[in-house]
Design an enzyme around this catalytic site. Structure first.
Site, mmCIF file in Angstrom:
data_model
loop_
_atom_site.group_PDB
_atom_site.id
_atom_site.type_symbol
_atom_site.label_atom_id
_atom_site.label_comp_id
_atom_site.label_asym_id
_atom_site.label_seq_id
_atom_site.Cartn_x
_atom_site.Cartn_y
_atom_site.Cartn_z
ATOM 1 N N ASP A 1 -65.279 -12.756 -6.055
ATOM 2 C CA ASP A 1 -64.348 -13.812 -6.437
ATOM 3 C C ASP A 1 -62.934 -13.265 -6.640
ATOM 4 O O ASP A 1 -61.953 -13.823 -6.121
ATOM 5 C CB ASP A 1 -64.838 -14.474 -7.730
ATOM 6 C CG ASP A 1 -64.569 -15.972 -7.742
ATOM 7 O OD1 ASP A 1 -64.161 -16.507 -6.696
ATOM 8 O OD2 ASP A 1 -64.757 -16.607 -8.791
ATOM 9 N N ASP B 1 -69.292 -21.507 -9.508
ATOM 10 C CA ASP B 1 -68.928 -21.299 -10.903
ATOM 11 C C ASP B 1 -69.903 -21.985 -11.853
ATOM 12 O O ASP B 1 -69.861 -21.759 -13.066
ATOM 13 C CB ASP B 1 -67.505 -21.802 -11.158
ATOM 14 C CG ASP B 1 -66.477 -21.074 -10.309
ATOM 15 O OD1 ASP B 1 -66.670 -19.871 -10.073
ATOM 16 O OD2 ASP B 1 -65.503 -21.704 -9.870
#
Length: 482
Positions: A333, A393
């Site tokens: 990420d 997420d």
């Protein structure tokens, strides 16, 4: 070079007048715009998109006087167009672009006499303006300040925490049923037939992260083709996930259990209607996915169902696998959000570009929870009209929450791991929003969620003197008894 976002407020001539806002890009160092609509001056719009205004001979004398003029981009610079427009009496200049809006740059020192406001607008917006408002349009430009906080984030927060908590709890219920079946030989065969879980090992975790990297790169380079593949996969997966979620609820209702037999198999009639409903929901979303007024609700419902089913189905065998998965995806990420801008030609983040729809592509990847922004600003029009949270997420920390819940079930620890990890996830989300509000730019949420959840889970295990069991996972649970 400067690029400021502003709003073109357009009003039609009907009664009552129809109004609509459009995104513009301007340079505040050349001519600042009013901060509010009350302080802005309206001008009649003269549509001259048939010309590029590189010469004053291109338009009749007096046509521009005291008007807002829109022309096309061309071989001459923005300030050259502005000087010509100003000399012909124009009070505002809009330059329509058929390509992506970019920063307005030029050498202003050579054009100190140019004072009229200049802005870049999408050509498609000019076409839309004529279709919606008609040919007689009054326009003005202003640039409201960015809101400190958008309350759509509260909705995102509630959806994310609810999904993670419910997914972890559902995984624990499935684990309890599985352990009861193992302890009761008569139920074992039936339970194994119902078991649909997939267990990750450290090797498959690494392979999964590699696949994520490859897929993101393929989307970056071949977005306009692969986006439809992702849309198709999402429709199929979300319909199946919605069915699994609702079937689990319907299974608890002791009514309407009428069955039919086909090819020596029996199935409940209500489940057939449920399957039709779930398929129809996915098809409706696919057809109307670009309808911003309500399609986001259906996408969020399907997305929550997808995340719930993923969290419940995919089992992490131990805390070690959780650390490897969450750690690698944290690096993934951060790299694709913060590091790739130094590598790409346009200086943009690969992750942000793909999530927002590469190069202004109208088709967006359905891998996010979307909630319309509640605070009106230029950024809402120009960048993203929605607050977004990626499925990853929710799913990635959710797998750790689910493992904590299953560990609670296995050790009969009164949900202490599950509750602690869920609270840590909520704290991580709040921290993400705080940093987002302070930095005014997209954040890799895993940068805050992963440390919060991993550290909290490890501290609970250490405090309870169960770190060895927590780290190794389910290898000791054979002796479990109901």
């Amino acid at each position: 070079v400067a690029a400021d976002e502003g709003i073109l407020h357009a009003s039609g001539s009907g009664m009552p007048p129809v109004t609509k806002d459009y995104c513009i890009i301007y340079n505040s160092k050349w001519a600042p715009l009013p901060k509010t609509l009350d302080n802005a001056t309206y001008r009649t719009l003269e549509n001259l998109t048939s010309t590029v205004l590189c010469s004053s001979a291109e338009v009749p004398s007096g046509l521009m006087k005291d008007k807002a003029v829109v022309v096309m981009t061309g071989n001459c610079t923005f300030l050259e167009k502005a000087r010509i427009a100003q000399s012909l009496g124009a009070k505002m200049l809009l330059i329509a672009s058929k390509s992506r809006l970019s920063a307005i740059s030029d050498n202003k020192t050579d054009f100190e006499d140019v004072t009229l406001p200049i802005a870049l607008i999408r050509y498609n917006d000019i076409v839309d303006m004529q279709l919606v408002l008609g040919n007689e349009v009054n326009v003005t430009m202003y640039s409201p300040p960015l809101p400190e906080f958008d309350y759509s984030m509260v909705v995102i927060f509630l959806i994310a925490v609810f999904t993670v908590a419910l997914g972890g709890y559902w995984s624990g219920v499935a684990e309890l049923e599985n352990l009861k079946a193992v302890a009761s030989p008569g139920e074992r065969e039936t339970q194994w037939k119902k078991e649909e879980n997939v267990t990750f090992t450290p090797v498959t975790v690494i392979l999964f992260v590699v696949i994520c990297c490859v897929m993101l790169l393929l989307l970056y380079f071949f977005y306009k083709w692969l986006v439809y593949v992702i849309i198709s996969v999402f429709c199929l997966a979300s319909a199946m996930s919605l069915y699994n979620c609702l079937a689990a609820l319907i299974g608890q209702i002791p009514f309407g259990q009428c069955r039919i037999t086909c090819s020596n198999k029996t199935i409940e009639v209500r489940l057939i209607f449920l399957a039709i409903f779930c398929i129809a929901a996915a098809v409706v979303w696919a057809v109307f996915r670009n309808e911003d007024r309500w399609a986001w609700i259906l996408q969020d419902i399907l997305g929550v169902a997808f995340c719930l089913n993923f969290i419940k189905t995919l089992k992490m065998p131990n805390f070690m696998s959780c650390v490897i998965l969450l750690g690698l995806l944290l690096l993934y990420d951060v790299f694709f959000v913060f590091i790739t801008p130094f590598i790409t030609k346009n200086g943009a983040s690969i992750m942000v570009e793909v999530a927002a729809g590469l190069f202004g592509n109208s088709e967006k990847l359905p891998v996010v929870i979307r909630v319309p922004r509640l605070e009106h600003s230029a950024s809402t029009l120009c960048v993203l009209p929605f607050s977004l949270l990626g499925f990853g997420d929710i799913i990635v920390p959710g797998l750790l929450v689910a493992y904590c819940r299953r560990f609670d079930v296995q050790t009969r620890s009164s949900s202490v791991y599950y509750i602690s990890c869920t609270i840590a996830y909520a704290v991580g989300m709040v921290l993400t929003f705080i940093v987002l509000a302070l930095m005014k730019m997209g954040q890799p949420a895993l940068l805050y969620l992963v440390p919060c959840t991993l550290i909290t889970s490890a501290l609970v295990a250490w405090r309870r003197k169960e770190m060895k069991k927590f780290w190794k996972g389910s290898s000791y649970q054979v002796g479990w008894r109901p």
